[in-house]
Design a protein around this motif. Sequence first.
Motif, PDB file in Angstrom:
ATOM      1  N   VAL A 176     -16.269  19.792  11.760  1.00  0.00           N
ATOM      2  CA  VAL A 176     -16.396  21.194  11.393  1.00  0.00           C
ATOM      3  C   VAL A 176     -15.406  21.557  10.274  1.00  0.00           C
ATOM      4  O   VAL A 176     -15.654  22.458   9.484  1.00  0.00           O
ATOM      5  CB  VAL A 176     -16.235  22.120  12.624  1.00  0.00           C
ATOM      6  N   LYS A 177     -14.320  20.812  10.186  1.00  0.00           N
ATOM      7  CA  LYS A 177     -13.295  21.086   9.181  1.00  0.00           C
ATOM      8  C   LYS A 177     -13.536  20.332   7.870  1.00  0.00           C
ATOM      9  O   LYS A 177     -12.848  20.566   6.888  1.00  0.00           O
ATOM     10  CB  LYS A 177     -11.922  20.699   9.731  1.00  0.00           C
ATOM     11  N   LEU A 178     -14.499  19.397   7.867  1.00  0.00           N
ATOM     12  CA  LEU A 178     -14.726  18.547   6.709  1.00  0.00           C
ATOM     13  C   LEU A 178     -16.048  18.890   6.029  1.00  0.00           C
ATOM     14  O   LEU A 178     -17.052  19.113   6.698  1.00  0.00           O
ATOM     15  CB  LEU A 178     -14.768  17.069   7.139  1.00  0.00           C
ATOM     16  N   ASN A 179     -16.041  18.896   4.700  1.00  0.00           N
ATOM     17  CA  ASN A 179     -17.263  19.151   3.953  1.00  0.00           C
ATOM     18  C   ASN A 179     -17.193  18.363   2.649  1.00  0.00           C
ATOM     19  O   ASN A 179     -16.275  18.546   1.858  1.00  0.00           O
ATOM     20  CB  ASN A 179     -17.418  20.645   3.681  1.00  0.00           C
ATOM     21  N   GLY A 180     -18.153  17.488   2.429  1.00  0.00           N
ATOM     22  CA  GLY A 180     -18.153  16.655   1.233  1.00  0.00           C
ATOM     23  C   GLY A 180     -18.956  17.267   0.108  1.00  0.00           C
ATOM     24  O   GLY A 180     -19.936  17.971   0.343  1.00  0.00           O
ATOM     25  N   THR A 181     -18.542  16.998  -1.116  1.00  0.00           N
ATOM     26  CA  THR A 181     -19.270  17.444  -2.303  1.00  0.00           C
ATOM     27  C   THR A 181     -19.658  16.224  -3.125  1.00  0.00           C
ATOM     28  O   THR A 181     -19.348  15.096  -2.762  1.00  0.00           O
ATOM     29  CB  THR A 181     -18.390  18.373  -3.167  1.00  0.00           C
ATOM     30  N   ARG A 182     -20.310  16.430  -4.232  1.00  0.00           N
ATOM     31  CA  ARG A 182     -20.733  15.321  -5.087  1.00  0.00           C
ATOM     32  C   ARG A 182     -19.534  14.563  -5.638  1.00  0.00           C
ATOM     33  O   ARG A 182     -19.533  13.345  -5.712  1.00  0.00           O
ATOM     34  CB  ARG A 182     -21.592  15.860  -6.242  1.00  0.00           C
ATOM     35  N   HIS A 183     -18.495  15.291  -6.032  1.00  0.00           N
ATOM     36  CA  HIS A 183     -17.331  14.656  -6.647  1.00  0.00           C
ATOM     37  C   HIS A 183     -16.279  14.225  -5.617  1.00  0.00           C
ATOM     38  O   HIS A 183     -15.425  13.400  -5.914  1.00  0.00           O
ATOM     39  CB  HIS A 183     -16.706  15.586  -7.676  1.00  0.00           C
ATOM     40  N   LYS A 184     -16.337  14.810  -4.430  1.00  0.00           N
ATOM     41  CA  LYS A 184     -15.418  14.431  -3.350  1.00  0.00           C
ATOM     42  C   LYS A 184     -16.231  14.344  -2.048  1.00  0.00           C
ATOM     43  O   LYS A 184     -16.192  15.243  -1.210  1.00  0.00           O
ATOM     44  CB  LYS A 184     -14.298  15.466  -3.223  1.00  0.00           C
TER      45      LYS A 184
END
Length: 123
Positions: A21-29
């Motif tokens: 719930v605390k983690l969210n990934g993006t394209r660059h990270k």
Amino acid sequence: MHSEIKNKPQMRLKRAQRVRVKLNGTRHKPRLCMFKSNKHIAAQLIDDEAGATLAHVSTYAKAKKNTPQGKKSKATAEALGKEMAELAHKHQIKEVIFDRGCNKYHGVLASFADAVRAAGIHL
């Protein structure tokens, strides 16, 4: 005792959700998600915004040159960590968010993370 056994899978899922719930990934990270079973190890680079897997390594796949196959050990985890770092470099990724799921950060997971760090990816 009986209810304890029944609730074990639910407790595992609850622990994993508490971490994620605390983690969210993006394209660059992206999020580097680890899975560990009794025999195998698997890891994925996930872009949560697009809902896509960018790269995947595991001991399920056929053995490559220097990757041991089918054994869950620290040596295997280190080899998979190096392979994951190479895939991340191909996607021009320099930073990832480490998602350990419901597992403690020690042993095989720590060996994998250390190998990724040693290959130049910032966790």
